[in-house]
Motif scaffolding. Structure first.
Motif, PDB file in Angstrom:
ATOM      1  N   SER A  74      86.402  92.653  16.277  1.00  0.00           N
ATOM      2  CA  SER A  74      85.504  91.951  17.206  1.00  0.00           C
ATOM      3  C   SER A  74      86.190  91.902  18.570  1.00  0.00           C
ATOM      4  CB  SER A  74      85.229  90.525  16.711  1.00  0.00           C
ATOM      5  OG  SER A  74      84.572  90.555  15.462  1.00  0.00           O
ATOM      6  N   PRO A  75      85.526  92.376  19.629  1.00  0.00           N
ATOM      7  CA  PRO A  75      86.192  92.471  20.941  1.00  0.00           C
ATOM      8  C   PRO A  75      86.684  91.118  21.446  1.00  0.00           C
ATOM      9  CG  PRO A  75      84.121  93.688  20.936  1.00  0.00           C
ATOM     10  CD  PRO A  75      84.146  92.881  19.673  1.00  0.00           C
ATOM     11  N   TRP A  76      87.860  91.121  22.063  1.00  0.00           N
ATOM     12  CA  TRP A  76      88.367  89.944  22.736  1.00  0.00           C
ATOM     13  C   TRP A  76      89.164  90.379  23.959  1.00  0.00           C
ATOM     14  CZ3 TRP A  76      93.791  89.423  22.723  1.00  0.00           C
ATOM     15  CH2 TRP A  76      94.482  90.134  21.730  1.00  0.00           C
ATOM     16  N   VAL A  77      89.266  89.460  24.908  1.00  0.00           N
ATOM     17  CA  VAL A  77      89.899  89.737  26.192  1.00  0.00           C
ATOM     18  C   VAL A  77      90.999  88.709  26.428  1.00  0.00           C
ATOM     19  CG1 VAL A  77      89.563  89.942  28.690  1.00  0.00           C
ATOM     20  CG2 VAL A  77      87.735  90.632  27.124  1.00  0.00           C
ATOM     21  N   GLU A  78      92.164  89.186  26.863  1.00  0.00           N
ATOM     22  CA  GLU A  78      93.212  88.265  27.292  1.00  0.00           C
ATOM     23  C   GLU A  78      93.484  88.521  28.768  1.00  0.00           C
ATOM     24  OE1 GLU A  78      97.255  86.386  25.564  1.00  0.00           O
ATOM     25  OE2 GLU A  78      97.179  88.564  25.585  1.00  0.00           O
ATOM     26  N   LYS A  79      93.235  87.519  29.583  1.00  0.00           N
ATOM     27  CA  LYS A  79      93.462  87.635  31.025  1.00  0.00           C
ATOM     28  C   LYS A  79      94.948  87.411  31.318  1.00  0.00           C
ATOM     29  CE  LYS A  79      88.797  86.479  32.590  1.00  0.00           C
ATOM     30  NZ  LYS A  79      88.593  87.663  33.411  1.00  0.00           N
ATOM     31  N   GLN A  80      95.558  88.356  32.042  1.00  0.00           N
ATOM     32  CA  GLN A  80      96.992  88.320  32.291  1.00  0.00           C
ATOM     33  C   GLN A  80      97.339  87.734  33.663  1.00  0.00           C
ATOM     34  OE1 GLN A  80      99.146  89.483  29.940  1.00  0.00           O
ATOM     35  NE2 GLN A  80      97.714  90.538  28.581  1.00  0.00           N
ATOM     36  N   CYS A  81      96.542  88.088  34.680  1.00  0.00           N
ATOM     37  CA  CYS A  81      96.804  87.617  36.045  1.00  0.00           C
ATOM     38  C   CYS A  81      95.502  87.705  36.833  1.00  0.00           C
ATOM     39  CB  CYS A  81      97.923  88.443  36.711  1.00  0.00           C
ATOM     40  SG  CYS A  81      97.587  90.233  36.825  1.00  0.00           S
ATOM     41  N   ARG A  82      95.488  87.156  38.042  1.00  0.00           N
ATOM     42  CA  ARG A  82      94.268  87.181  38.869  1.00  0.00           C
ATOM     43  C   ARG A  82      94.467  88.139  40.043  1.00  0.00           C
ATOM     44  NH1 ARG A  82      95.674  83.595  43.016  1.00  0.00           N
ATOM     45  NH2 ARG A  82      97.333  82.147  42.379  1.00  0.00           N
ATOM     46  N   CYS A  83      93.423  88.905  40.314  1.00  0.00           N
ATOM     47  CA  CYS A  83      93.484  89.871  41.412  1.00  0.00           C
ATOM     48  C   CYS A  83      93.499  89.126  42.745  1.00  0.00           C
ATOM     49  CB  CYS A  83      92.293  90.815  41.346  1.00  0.00           C
ATOM     50  SG  CYS A  83      92.262  91.855  39.864  1.00  0.00           S
ATOM     51  N   PRO A  84      94.279  89.571  43.719  1.00  0.00           N
ATOM     52  CA  PRO A  84      94.401  88.846  44.990  1.00  0.00           C
ATOM     53  C   PRO A  84      93.148  88.868  45.853  1.00  0.00           C
ATOM     54  CG  PRO A  84      95.664  90.882  45.040  1.00  0.00           C
ATOM     55  CD  PRO A  84      95.211  90.706  43.631  1.00  0.00           C
ATOM     56  N   SER A  85      92.358  89.946  45.778  1.00  0.00           N
ATOM     57  CA  SER A  85      91.212  90.040  46.692  1.00  0.00           C
ATOM     58  C   SER A  85      89.924  90.457  46.001  1.00  0.00           C
ATOM     59  CB  SER A  85      91.530  91.045  47.810  1.00  0.00           C
ATOM     60  OG  SER A  85      91.851  92.314  47.278  1.00  0.00           O
ATOM     61  N   SER A  86      89.883  90.440  44.674  1.00  0.00           N
ATOM     62  CA  SER A  86      88.673  90.794  43.928  1.00  0.00           C
ATOM     63  C   SER A  86      88.759  90.142  42.561  1.00  0.00           C
ATOM     64  CB  SER A  86      88.554  92.317  43.793  1.00  0.00           C
ATOM     65  OG  SER A  86      89.650  92.847  43.074  1.00  0.00           O
ATOM     66  N   SER A  87      87.712  90.295  41.769  1.00  0.00           N
ATOM     67  CA  SER A  87      87.743  89.766  40.407  1.00  0.00           C
ATOM     68  C   SER A  87      88.202  90.860  39.446  1.00  0.00           C
ATOM     69  CB  SER A  87      86.355  89.257  40.002  1.00  0.00           C
ATOM     70  OG  SER A  87      85.410  90.312  40.053  1.00  0.00           O
ATOM     71  N   CYS A  88      88.827  90.453  38.375  1.00  0.00           N
ATOM     72  CA  CYS A  88      89.297  91.405  37.367  1.00  0.00           C
ATOM     73  C   CYS A  88      88.187  91.663  36.365  1.00  0.00           C
ATOM     74  CB  CYS A  88      90.527  90.845  36.659  1.00  0.00           C
ATOM     75  SG  CYS A  88      91.181  91.936  35.379  1.00  0.00           S
ATOM     76  N   SER A  89      87.924  92.922  36.088  1.00  0.00           N
ATOM     77  CA  SER A  89      86.867  93.287  35.157  1.00  0.00           C
ATOM     78  C   SER A  89      87.214  92.868  33.736  1.00  0.00           C
ATOM     79  CB  SER A  89      86.630  94.795  35.202  1.00  0.00           C
ATOM     80  OG  SER A  89      85.742  95.201  34.173  1.00  0.00           O
ATOM     81  N   SER A  90      86.223  92.352  33.025  1.00  0.00           N
ATOM     82  CA  SER A  90      86.362  92.077  31.594  1.00  0.00           C
ATOM     83  C   SER A  90      85.385  92.936  30.799  1.00  0.00           C
ATOM     84  CB  SER A  90      86.085  90.599  31.292  1.00  0.00           C
ATOM     85  OG  SER A  90      87.025  89.766  31.913  1.00  0.00           O
ATOM     86  N   SER A  91      84.870  93.978  31.445  1.00  0.00           N
ATOM     87  CA  SER A  91      83.866  94.829  30.834  1.00  0.00           C
ATOM     88  C   SER A  91      84.431  95.605  29.655  1.00  0.00           C
ATOM     89  CB  SER A  91      83.326  95.809  31.886  1.00  0.00           C
ATOM     90  OG  SER A  91      82.519  96.794  31.284  1.00  0.00           O
ATOM     91  N   LEU A  92      83.584  95.824  28.639  1.00  0.00           N
ATOM     92  CA  LEU A  92      83.982  96.657  27.512  1.00  0.00           C
ATOM     93  C   LEU A  92      83.802  98.132  27.834  1.00  0.00           C
ATOM     94  CD1 LEU A  92      82.433  94.666  24.519  1.00  0.00           C
ATOM     95  CD2 LEU A  92      84.555  94.264  25.769  1.00  0.00           C
ATOM     96  N   ASP A  93      83.338  98.428  29.038  1.00  0.00           N
ATOM     97  CA  ASP A  93      83.107  99.796  29.486  1.00  0.00           C
ATOM     98  C   ASP A  93      84.423 100.397  29.980  1.00  0.00           C
ATOM     99  OD1 ASP A  93      82.181 102.179  30.481  1.00  0.00           O
ATOM    100  OD2 ASP A  93      81.042 101.292  32.136  1.00  0.00           O
ATOM    101  N   ALA A  94      84.812 101.526  29.393  1.00  0.00           N
ATOM    102  CA  ALA A  94      86.058 102.180  29.797  1.00  0.00           C
ATOM    103  C   ALA A  94      85.883 103.046  31.034  1.00  0.00           C
ATOM    104  CB  ALA A  94      86.592 103.037  28.648  1.00  0.00           C
ATOM    105  N   SER A  95      84.637 103.231  31.477  1.00  0.00           N
ATOM    106  CA  SER A  95      84.369 104.099  32.627  1.00  0.00           C
ATOM    107  C   SER A  95      83.975 103.308  33.861  1.00  0.00           C
ATOM    108  CB  SER A  95      83.280 105.122  32.273  1.00  0.00           C
ATOM    109  OG  SER A  95      82.081 104.467  31.897  1.00  0.00           O
ATOM    110  N   ASP A  96      84.520 102.101  34.003  1.00  0.00           N
ATOM    111  CA  ASP A  96      84.162 101.266  35.146  1.00  0.00           C
ATOM    112  C   ASP A  96      85.023 101.547  36.375  1.00  0.00           C
ATOM    113  OD1 ASP A  96      86.554 100.199  34.350  1.00  0.00           O
ATOM    114  OD2 ASP A  96      85.824  98.169  33.991  1.00  0.00           O
ATOM    115  N   GLY A  97      85.930 102.514  36.263  1.00  0.00           N
ATOM    116  CA  GLY A  97      86.764 102.881  37.400  1.00  0.00           C
ATOM    117  C   GLY A  97      88.005 102.023  37.564  1.00  0.00           C
TER     118      GLY A  97
END
Length: 235
Positions: free
Chosen positions: A64-87
């Motif tokens: 079952s998918p889960w996400v662990e946030k490690q740090c915060r981006c300085p000038s944008s939001s960090c993606s939590s998408s399950l899409d591997a092709s989000d760039g």
């Protein structure tokens, strides 16, 4: 050392004694249906700011998918998408490593020569994973170097990983085709899998440690780790 090495080969974990053993309560995240945890605290503001090319989120797709946030981006939001092709994603086996920067700017690694990423752990249980290049297709990351470094709080560790081609060796009779290392955390199982060889024609290697053809191995109670061996089964 066996369970530690198996965990490290993926780059997704470090020595169990140095990883936070308590995941924080899930938070709502409108970008994904996966459960979301924080390495530190319980919200984005509690996280340290990401350095250049640091992994800001780790997405685990093994079960079952889960996400662990490690740090915060300085000038944008960090993606939590399950899409591997989000760039903004580097893929490693069943995990997606999310970056603040676009991954198209990452160079391609040379086999056995370049470090694809380094993983640094500090005495306060903060883990930082920094990408340097991406592995070529049909390759795997493996641990090549372990170093210690001194901090005001005590001893820290840095692990370096390089890329190698996937094994094309055929599995011999009664030889495991895949190893699983399962570490139990309070809310989820953190699983790393390592392919050892290719099954003969008409057979396949189990992809999950609860599938047929998998035999439980050693249990390491202190580290909450158990190993499993998968064997080729008829397709």
């Amino acid at each position: 050392m066996l369970p530690l090495m198996l965990l490290l080969v993926s780059g997704a974990g470090v020595a169990a004694s140095r990883l936070p053993m308590l995941l924080q309560p899930p938070a709502d995240d409108h970008h994904t249906n996966a459960r979301v945890f924080f390495q530190v605290g319980s919200k984005e503001e509690d996280l340290p700011e990401c350095g250049p090319w640091a992994v800001c989120s780790k997405v685990d797709l093994y079960d079952s998918p889960w996400v662990e946030k490690q740090c915060r981006c300085p000038s944008s939001s960090c993606s939590s998408s399950l899409d591997a092709s989000d760039g903004h994603t580097v893929t490693d086996k069943t995990r997606l490593f999310k970056l603040c920067e676009p991954t198209k700017k990452l160079p391609k690694c040379r086999f056995f020569r370049d470090y694809t990423w380094t993983l640094r752990t500090s005495p306060d249980n903060i883990t930082e994973q920094v990408m340097h290049c991406h592995c070529p297709k049909s390759s795997v990351a493996y641990l090549v170097k372990r170093q210690t470094y001194q901090t005001p709080q005590g001893l820290g560790y840095q692990y370096s990983f390089a890329c190698s081609p996937q094994s094309r060796l055929r599995c011999q009779r009664k030889e495991p085709c895949r190893l699983f290392t399962v570490r139990k955390r309070p809310e989820v199982d953190e699983v790393n899998l390592n392919s050892l060889c290719q099954c003969p024609h008409g057979h396949h290697c189990p992809r999950h440690h609860r599938e047929a053809g998998v035999i439980a191995g050693k249990s390491y109670t202190e580290e909450a780790i158990r190993t499993y061996s998968g064997y080729c089964v008829p397709s």
